[in-house]
Design an enzyme around this catalytic site. Structure first.
Site, short mmCIF file in Angstrom:
data_model
loop_
_atom_site.label_atom_id
_atom_site.label_comp_id
_atom_site.label_asym_id
_atom_site.label_seq_id
_atom_site.Cartn_x
_atom_site.Cartn_y
_atom_site.Cartn_z
N ASP A 158 0.82 -1.20 0.00
CA ASP A 158 0.00 0.00 0.00
C ASP A 158 0.87 1.27 0.00
O ASP A 158 1.87 1.34 0.72
CB ASP A 158 -0.86 -0.02 1.28
CG ASP A 158 -1.89 1.07 1.31
OD1 ASP A 158 -2.75 1.08 0.43
OD2 ASP A 158 -1.84 1.92 2.23
N GLU A 191 1.77 -0.51 -5.04
CA GLU A 191 0.77 0.51 -5.36
C GLU A 191 1.53 1.84 -5.37
O GLU A 191 1.62 2.53 -4.37
CB GLU A 191 -0.35 0.56 -4.32
CG GLU A 191 -1.45 1.53 -4.72
CD GLU A 191 -2.04 2.36 -3.59
OE1 GLU A 191 -3.08 2.97 -3.81
OE2 GLU A 191 -1.46 2.42 -2.49
C1 GLC Z 1 -4.08 3.13 -0.60
C2 GLC Z 1 -5.35 2.33 -0.54
C3 GLC Z 1 -6.45 3.23 -0.12
C4 GLC Z 1 -6.13 3.80 1.25
C5 GLC Z 1 -4.78 4.50 1.23
C6 GLC Z 1 -4.28 4.79 2.61
O1 GLC Z 1 -4.10 4.09 -1.58
O2 GLC Z 1 -5.58 1.72 -1.77
O3 GLC Z 1 -7.69 2.57 -0.09
O4 GLC Z 1 -7.11 4.71 1.62
O5 GLC Z 1 -3.80 3.70 0.64
O6 GLC Z 1 -3.86 3.60 3.23
#
Ligand code: GLC
Length: 567
Positions: free
Chosen positions: A233, A294
């Site tokens: 994440d 991500e």
């Molecule tokens: C990432 C997740 C999202 C979350 C953010 C903070 O972008 O995909 O859903 O709100 O991280 O953890």
């Protein structure tokens, strides 16, 4: 106070820097070994909204387990399960209290182990989410930090700083939270802590070896329990400029991209040391495991994350944000294919996830519409839902023909639209409050799935689901679409079945010129994918139609796609 609203509009911006790309020719990640993730199809499960087995209105692990045969039948290779850890669910579970347990609303550790075993029994891999940038404010570490004094080792796991101003009453700098509002919050003794997301998600201090060691252990913990991969994440965060400089914040800068070079808290060069450390843990585990980043970074910077000793893959958000338009689609695909190959990875493709408007609705809005604010600002008649679904199906067939792996988001196989008109009183995403009601947030793509045609919950579970489902969900349910010729579900199943036979034999793609507004390419097997972005029906290439998004007996209409085996 327009600044912080603009920050929320930029949920995940794309910083650009001028750092050089890797120019070496690294060996591939897996040598010549076949490895599942290079062309796997991964199905994203958002546990709260997938299936509710215990009748509390919230999805759970037993619900997921009970639907594994459905996913097997759909034809996916792996499931990625969004955070399942104990959490106050202030940010849907991305606010973790214990990284080594399961939230009781979702089940138990034993349920997680059984789920992993069942998935493996059905020849599906399991990828889980790791949230390393921040914990929940209810995490024992943060509770201890609040109870301890400034300067203590407990505080040193997070980013506590003194404020500015005569009495420290101003935040240490002007950084903003992604969900809106300032990025710092003051605690009773006067110090401030950094939270780049919600104030209940304090950022960890990744210069602290204790933090690094803790996550090493978390990776090993889940590898020991058999997981096959990790989705990391906010992989473009973690490290921060230790001088904590102010950002230049003007509305102009906030609303335009690229934001700035050398950003103090996004996409910093020093985060890659941490990634290498994680990679060594994965490499040492002796199984074919992977991690996917991500990382919302510019396409120029993405290859840095894919170097052979770093991530196996990264989400390619450039493709997701590409409008339904020939030249943009061509450029996004061509670039991603070439860049992944240059670092020995394979590209990944995603059209929807739990953070963005579902693509069946996104593609129904005119190009240029801000789909984060449109649900609030309207006008409603900008949305052409039929065109959206047509294009979404074509985009999916295009995506599944591309080399690399594809990440599907639960419910897209049903062609589910964004539930953009949820009433404000049911909204749960912190974006709604933190943006000062400037954005409704991400709940519209998180509405519980419809499994059967009938209310009350369309088969989601025995209780009222945690978010209301619209009437249209019955007709879009699995029950309604299973076996129905031409349904979106059957199109996905056909495409996934044919994909392994025709789209995975190698990682090459050769572009074909079949006319303006026609995107066409041949894969190594000889199979050809054609997408018609233009206004008129075009002739199909000669050969056998393998899968199509619509009836192609008179040619390939506007917004349609087809796979053809020339013969
Ligand atoms: C990432 C997740 C999202 C979350 C953010 C903070 O972008 O995909 O859903 O709100 O991280 O953890």
């Amino acid at each position: 106070m327009t600044g912080w609203r603009s920050a929320a509009n930029r949920l995940h911006t794309v910083p650009v820097t001028d750092a050089p790309l890797p120019t070496n020719t690294p060996e591939t990640h897996a040598g010549d070994e076949p490895t599942w993730w290079r062309h796997g199809v991964v199905y994203q499960v958002y546990p709260r909204s997938f299936a509710d087995a215990n009748g509390d209105g919230i999805g759970d692990l037993e619900g997921i387990r009970s639907r594994l045969p459905y996913l097997r039948e759909l034809g996916v290779d792996a499931i990625w399960i969004c955070p399942w850890y104990p959490s106050p669910l202030n940010d849907g579970g991305y606010d973790v209290v214990d990284y080594r347990d399961i939230d009781p609303r979702f089940g138990t550790l034993a349920d997680a182990e059984a789920l992993i075993a069942d998935a493996h029994g059905l020849d599906m891999r399991v990828v889980i989410d790791i949230v390393p940038n921040h914990t929940s404010s209810e995490h024992p570490w943060f509770r201890a930090a609040l109870a301890a004094a400034p300067g203590s080792p407990e505080r040193a796991r997070y980013i506590f700083r003194e404020g500015k101003g005569e009495n420290g009453e101003e935040p240490p700098n002007n950084w903003l939270a992604v969900f809106g509002g300032p990025g710092w919050r003051r605690v009773p003794d006067g110090q401030w802590y950094l939270h780049l997301f919600d104030s209940t998600q304090p950022d960890l201090d990744w210069t602290n070896e204790e933090v690094r060691a803790e996550f090493d252990d978390i990776f090993r913990y889940w590898l020991d329990r058999g997981v096959d991969g990790f989705r990391i994440d906010v992989a473009h965060s973690l490290t921060k400029d230790q001088t904590f400089p102010d950002l230049e914040l003007s509305d102009d800068i906030l609303s335009s991209e690229p934001v700035t070079a050398r950003h103090p808290h996004w996409d910093r060069d020093d985060l890659h040391d941490i990634v290498r450390r994680w990679r060594r843990i994965l490499d040492d585990c002796g199984r074919d495991v992977m991690m996917v980043a991500e990382a919302w970074v510019s396409p120029e910077r993405l290859p840095l994350y894919l170097r052979p000793d770093e991530y196996h893959q990264s989400f390619n958000f450039g493709f997701l944000v590409t409008p339904w338009e020939h030249d943009s689609a061509f450029a996004a695909i061509d670039r991603a294919v070439r860049e992944a190959a240059a670092v020995g990875s394979t590209p990944t493709w995603t059209l929807s996830n739990h953070d963005v408007m579902r693509h069946a609705s996104r593609y129904g809005l005119p190009i240029g519409t801000n789909w984060r604010t449109w649900p609030l600002t309207g006008p409603a008649d900008l949305l052409d839902a039929q065109a959206g679904l047509r294009r979404a199906r074509a985009a999916t067939l295009l995506m599944l023909a591309l080399p690399g792996s594809a990440y599907l988001y639960q419910g897209e196989e049903l062609g589910l639209p964004e539930v953009w008109d949820l009433p404000p009183e049911v909204l749960d995403d912190p974006v709604w409050e933190n943006s000062g009601h400037a954005q409704k947030g991400r709940d519209g793509c998180r509405v519980p799935l419809p499994w059967t045609v009938d209310r009350p919950s369309f088969g989601f579970g025995d209780a009222e689901p945690w978010l209301p489902q619209p009437d249209s969900f019955g007709g879009l349910s699995v029950e309604a679409q299973r076996g129905a010729p031409g349904s979106t579900l059957e199109m996905y199943r056909a495409a996934l079945a044919e994909r392994s036979a025709h789209m995975c034999s190698d990682e090459t793609l050769a572009w074909l010129d079949l006319g303006d507004d026609v995107l066409a390419f041949r894969r190594g097997s000889g199979a050809v994918c054609v997408v018609n972005f233009g206004p008129t029906t075009i002739e199909l290439p000669a050969g056998q139609v393998i899968v199509a998004t619509t009836d192609v007996s008179d040619g390939l209409p506007t917004d349609a796609a087809v796979w053809v085996l020339p013969g």
